[in-house]
Design a protein around this motif. Structure first.
Motif, short mmCIF file in Angstrom:
data_model
loop_
_atom_site.label_atom_id
_atom_site.label_comp_id
_atom_site.label_asym_id
_atom_site.label_seq_id
_atom_site.Cartn_x
_atom_site.Cartn_y
_atom_site.Cartn_z
N PRO A 252 1.60 10.59 11.13
CA PRO A 252 2.47 10.85 9.97
C PRO A 252 2.30 9.77 8.91
O PRO A 252 2.00 8.62 9.20
CB PRO A 252 3.88 10.83 10.58
N LEU A 253 2.47 10.17 7.68
CA LEU A 253 2.42 9.22 6.58
C LEU A 253 3.75 8.49 6.47
O LEU A 253 4.80 9.06 6.76
CB LEU A 253 2.13 9.93 5.26
N ASN A 254 3.72 7.24 6.06
CA ASN A 254 4.96 6.53 5.80
C ASN A 254 5.18 6.42 4.29
O ASN A 254 4.31 6.79 3.49
CB ASN A 254 4.95 5.15 6.46
N ARG A 255 6.33 5.92 3.91
CA ARG A 255 6.70 5.87 2.51
C ARG A 255 5.71 5.04 1.68
O ARG A 255 5.32 5.44 0.58
CB ARG A 255 8.11 5.27 2.37
N GLY A 256 5.28 3.91 2.23
CA GLY A 256 4.35 3.05 1.50
C GLY A 256 3.01 3.72 1.27
O GLY A 256 2.42 3.59 0.18
N THR A 257 2.52 4.44 2.29
CA THR A 257 1.25 5.14 2.13
C THR A 257 1.36 6.24 1.09
O THR A 257 0.46 6.42 0.26
CB THR A 257 0.81 5.74 3.48
N VAL A 258 2.47 6.98 1.11
CA VAL A 258 2.68 8.04 0.13
C VAL A 258 2.70 7.46 -1.28
O VAL A 258 2.08 8.00 -2.21
CB VAL A 258 3.98 8.81 0.42
N ARG A 259 3.40 6.35 -1.46
CA ARG A 259 3.45 5.72 -2.78
C ARG A 259 2.04 5.34 -3.26
O ARG A 259 1.67 5.59 -4.41
CB ARG A 259 4.33 4.48 -2.74
N THR A 260 1.26 4.73 -2.36
CA THR A 260 -0.10 4.31 -2.73
C THR A 260 -0.96 5.51 -3.08
O THR A 260 -1.70 5.50 -4.09
CB THR A 260 -0.74 3.53 -1.57
N TYR A 261 -0.89 6.57 -2.26
CA TYR A 261 -1.68 7.77 -2.54
C TYR A 261 -1.25 8.43 -3.84
O TYR A 261 -2.09 8.91 -4.61
CB TYR A 261 -1.55 8.76 -1.38
N MET A 262 0.04 8.45 -4.11
CA MET A 262 0.53 9.06 -5.34
C MET A 262 0.04 8.28 -6.56
O MET A 262 -0.34 8.86 -7.59
CB MET A 262 2.06 9.12 -5.33
#
Length: 428
Positions: A252-262
């Protein structure tokens, strides 16, 4: 396929920014046309250039820019430097050449990614002006005659009269247009072929572009899961935590990874969130400031999910959100032509308006997007009238029009003064 200096170009279709670029070149020493890959930047740049260098085709120049300035910068002006971000040193070289020559209209740069060094980009201030380019609107694709003009609404204020016209597209055709997208090179493809190309485009973003943009290796499978989560939440308020929760998979993705990808997808101009409108209200109700999630083109949502028109025709509620995203794309194109920007409005009292177009002098248009039906149009008009009543008198004085944008067939003005306009008759 992307156009190259040796391949014949398809018939050029006029773009709304065609009127903006010459005006910028008359005043600025260089213009940067930026936007997602395949939105037509190169073709548009070629239209106004007198010489050109296609850096995607010249990897031999990438590492020797400072030793080969003549090969890059010398030539008839304006000189097109296509995909300039392949050679980051070019920014400094162009800036220096602009200072040395002291003349407007020297260079046209195109780029489909924002470099990591923002300070480097800001150093072009006063020399290099930016023009944002997006995939084609319905008007640019020839699917709207543009009888209802955003510019005329902004200029006309109370004197503007909504023309009574019939749209050329019905709901199934709007669904097809959203799934096809506004990508110039796919515009004449059969629908299934165009959709296949858009799916390939999304796959390439996940496998190549998100890693190439800054040299950081990222998991294609995880990026795709985020794209799918965004597709399910298009035109909605959704934070990084929810996006992370909705990405399925063994890791699963975490919040930090999602922010970086976004952030990476934004730098590639793939994601273009809609910011909140900064407005002064009579009431003290708090405003929601989180952005609404949008892809730069609605076709990226069905492509990421692997679905087509049939799925949306079976679920018109889902298509309502995709229609809103398509409307936002088109409104951004039309608004930019009049030095205006697009926002949304929402407060914690539950009042929401899908789009607010505001010009620099304060003139504004508020728009709700509804697929159709009298009840939905009534709801949209009620929200618009509430917003009008909540703004200050100064804001109200600059209101140009309240607008319900629909997937219907006819434009008209309601007794309460709200104009009902099909998306397929809007234009710049």
């Amino acid at each position: 396929m992307y156009p190259t200096s040796s391949s014949p170009l398809p018939t050029y279709r006029d773009r709304v920014v065609d009127h903006e670029i010459p005006a910028v070149l008359k005043a600025a020493r260089a213009v940067l046309i930026e936007g997602p890959k395949a939105c037509g930047k190169t073709w548009t740049g070629q239209r106004f250039a007198r010489s050109e260098v296609f850096l995607e085709e010249r990897p031999d120049l990438w590492g020797i820019a400072t030793q080969a300035t003549g090969l890059l910068l010398d030539g008839a002006t304006p000189r097109l430097l296509d995909e300039w971000q392949r050679v980051p040193d070019l920014w400094h070289l162009v800036r220096a050449a602009c200072d040395r020559r002291g003349l407007p209209g020297q260079f046209i740069l195109t780029g489909s990614a924002v470099p990591t060094d923002e300070l480097t980009r800001h150093s072009g201030a006063g020399r290099i002006s930016r023009v944002r380019m997006r995939p084609m609107s319905l008007y640019e694709m020839g699917l709207s005659a543009g009888e209802v003009s955003v510019g005329e609404m902004l200029e006309g204020f109370e004197t503007w009269e909504c023309p009574v016209v019939e749209a050329s597209l019905d709901v199934p055709e709007l669904v097809a247009a959203a799934c096809r997208g506004g990508w110039p090179q796919f515009i004449d493809f059969p629908l299934e072929d165009a959709m296949r190309q858009v799916r390939s485009y999304v796959d390439n973003i996940c496998r190549v572009d998100v890693s190439v943009v800054d040299g950081v290796r990222r998991s294609p499978e995880r990026v795709m899961r985020l794209m799918q989560s965004l597709a399910r939440n298009v035109a909605n308020h959704v934070g990084f935590d929810k996006l992370a929760q909705e990405t399925e998979g063994q890791t699963p993705l975490n919040r930090g990874t999602v922010r970086t990808y976004m952030e990476t997808l934004s730098r590639l101009f793939v994601v273009e969130d809609l910011p909140a409108w900064n407005v002064h209200l009579r009431s003290r109700g708090r405003l929601l400031k989180a952005p609404k999630r949008h892809f730069v083109d609605p076709s990226l949502a069905p492509a990421a999910l692997g679905v087509g028109p049939r799925r949306y025709l079976e679920d018109l509620n889902a298509f309502g959100f995709l229609l809103e995203s398509m409307a936002v794309r088109d409104l951004r194109v039309y608004a930019q032509a009049h030095d205006a920007s697009v926002y949304y409005y929402r407060d914690y009292g539950g009042l929401e308006v899908d789009a607010v177009i505001e010009a620099r002098d304060g003139r504004w248009i508020a728009a709700e997007v509804k697929l159709g039906g009298s009840e939905a149009i009534d709801q949209g008009a009620a929200a618009l009238l509430k917003l009008r009543d909540r703004v200050t008198e100064r804001r109200a004085a600059r209101l140009a029009r309240l607008l319900v944008i629909t997937g219907g067939r006819y434009s008209y003005v309601r007794p309460d003064g709200v104009a009902v306009v099909p998306l397929a008759v809007l234009g710049p």
